[in-house]
Write an enzyme that holds these catalytic residues in place. Structure first.
Site, PDB file in Angstrom:
ATOM      1  N   TYR A 290       0.746  -1.161   0.020  1.00 45.71           N
ATOM      2  CA  TYR A 290       0.149  -0.039  -0.042  1.00 45.71           C
ATOM      3  C   TYR A 290       0.932   1.259   0.021  1.00 45.71           C
ATOM      4  CZ  TYR A 290      -3.218   3.646   1.112  1.00 45.71           C
ATOM      5  OH  TYR A 290      -3.877   4.969   1.221  1.00 45.71           O
TER       6      TYR A 290
ATOM      7  N   GLY B  60      -6.762   4.876  -0.590  1.00 47.18           N
ATOM      8  CA  GLY B  60      -7.955   4.900  -0.070  1.00 47.18           C
ATOM      9  C   GLY B  60      -8.801   3.765  -0.486  1.00 47.18           C
TER      10      GLY B  60
END
Length: 513
Positions: free
Chosen positions: A54, A61
């Protein structure tokens, strides 16, 4: 102007004030540069792996499920900055933007973000050049930090968007960078995200509010003492032994300040000698230390939160010393948002009690011998009647601003970010509250000094006399027939805000608490 050196262990409130308000230069320590390089090695190694990480090789998001190929990652980082720079409304103040940029740089230099050393150096170069990105009033939900405001700052680093030059003129950011010999940054993996994730805007505004409130609480103790004098009150309620049996630190400090101002006064202690003798002064006079003290203790708690946040590395994901890159929720602004709201509540109460004292000074039925509205020829002159109206309007506004922003939450990002802090909103309304509180205290100062000068035959305390003399020297006129009041009130507002009231009194009393 001095230099602030940014290391790996955070920054101080004094550093923030120096950069934001004093235009101090910023340098990166060797330790910070080494930590930046080490963390970047970890990010580069993860970027080379096929597994998605990530912030390094994924979307953001609610779009974090997509694995981004290597050839699209630079575009991904540029795009997150461009798309998140979505603020609207009036530009925020230069000092707020400088605090925002400096605090983001502080976290970047912690070595927990994975940003390259050259990106951090560019951030410092932009600050040192006096280039201020245009950041708009609206756009932050305080989670994931102050995304939109920070994005406008990151956009400037890329040479895009608008910024204000050191001459105050807004120009394309690319032109300003070129004029100062600064190369725009080409963002790599994780860097766009690392520049956006943080509580920096709300924290910067908290630190500057605390700086302002420190002066305002001392000023409020002074004006409360002046009002007590003008109302021929008693200073016996300020005795240290009375406050020792309710040992709130702020209360004791406020009482000591008032007592120091009143030392040597010829006006105190007449509360049983006039046409309306009383056993006790009104709450707005007698309980001034309790109210101002509670606000001081609130400030002490807010400072503790600010110090902890200054020592924090707020980003998501973060690079840990063992080489892991982990997602987290440290960007949530709740700790900062709560104290921003708490300070607005305290400011409203301090303004409210100051207004009650002013109203008492103007009411002939409660002022113990002063002329109605402190007018020269009541009826022909209105005196300070409408100055108190203005003060009351400001108090009413303070009460509305005391409604907490942090009690609200609006879900965003397709319910991924489903509980937000609204800390930026709490900070923005606190700035308005601080400005209004300054004006309220200025009106009390204006009324109390006039009232003292109308007490013929009674001598004020030396510190009170010093305050009156300094105010008059600043162009604020004393008693007399009606005149155009707005310039006097504005000058009194400047006098308080610039710390001149506190400075005048401390020349007699020594440092106030």
């Amino acid at each position: 102007m001095h230099t602030v050196v940014v290391g790996t262990s955070g920054a101080t409130a004094q550093d923030v004030i120096a950069v934001a308000r004093g235009n101090a230069r910023v340098e990166l320590s060797q330790d910070a540069l080494a930590a930046l390089a080490k963390a970047r090695e970890i990010v580069d190694a993860l970027a080379a792996k096929p597994e998605p990480v990530y912030g390094v090789s994924t979307g953001f998001g609610a779009l974090a499920t997509r694995h981004i190929s290597r050839e699209l990652r630079a575009q991904l980082q540029r795009n997150i900055v461009r798309s998140h720079a979505a603020g609207m409304g009036a530009p925020v103040e230069r000092e707020v933007v400088r605090a925002l940029m400096f605090l983001r740089l502080k976290t970047v230099c912690s070595g927990h973000t994975g940003v390259r050393p050259q990106v951090a150096q560019t951030m410092a170069d932009v600050l040192n050049a006096g280039i201020t990105p245009v950041v708009h009033e609206y756009g932050s939900l305080g989670c994931s930090g102050d995304l939109a405001p920070l994005s406008h700052c990151a956009l400037t680093l890329m040479g895009e968007g608008d910024a204000e030059g050191p001459d105050g003129v807004v120009r394309p950011a690319g032109e300003l960078l070129a004029a100062h010999g600064i190369e725009p940054v080409e963002l790599r993996e994780k860097e766009g995200l690392a520049l956006l994730n943080g509580t920096d805007g709300m924290l910067g505004m908290l630190i500057m509010a605390l700086d302002d409130l420190d002066t305002l609480y001392k000023s409020a103790d002074i004006t409360a003492a002046l009002s007590l004098e003008a109302l021929l009150g008693t200073d016996k309620v300020l005795a240290p032994e009375l406050h020792a049996i309710r040992p709130h630190p702020g209360q004791g400090a406020a009482a000591a300040n008032m007592l120091a101002v009143l030392r040597g006064s010829g006006l105190t202690g007449h509360f049983q000698e006039d046409e309306a003798p009383r056993v006790q002064d009104a709450y707005s006079v007698r309980c001034a230390p309790q109210v101002a003290g509670a606000g001081r203790d609130t400030m002490a708690h807010a400072r503790l939160v600010a110090e902890r946040e200054l020592a924090s590395a707020v980003d998501n994901p973060v690079v840990l010393p063992d080489g892991r890159v982990e997602s987290n929720g440290n960007f949530h602004g709740a700790p900062v948002a709560y104290v921003l709201d708490f300070l607005a509540i305290a400011a409203a109460d301090l303004g409210s009690i100051a207004e009650r004292r002013t109203d008492r000074l103007l009411d002939k039925n409660r002022s113990h011998g002063l002329p109605p509205f402190l007018a020269d020829d009541a009826g022909v002159d209105s005196g300070l009647m409408i100055a108190q109206y203005t003060q009351a309007a400001l108090v009413s506004e303070l009460k509305r601003l005391a409604v907490p922003a942090s009690a609200d939450s609006i879900p965003s990002s397709a319910m991924q970010e489903d509980h937000v802090s609204m800390g930026w909103s709490a900070a923005r309304k606190l700035r308005t509250a601080v400005g209004n509180l300054n004006r309220i205290i200025a009106v009390e100062l204006y009324a109390a000094t006039r009232a003292i000068e109308l007490r013929d035959g009674l001598t004020p305390a030396p510190a009170s006399r010093a305050a009156i003399d300094a105010l008059r020297a600043a162009g604020v006129q004393g008693p007399g027939p009606d005149r155009f009041l707005a310039p006097d009130l504005e000058a009194a507002d400047d006098f308080v805000r610039e710390g001149k009231l506190v400075a005048a009194v401390e020349r007699v009393t020594g440092p106030l608490a």
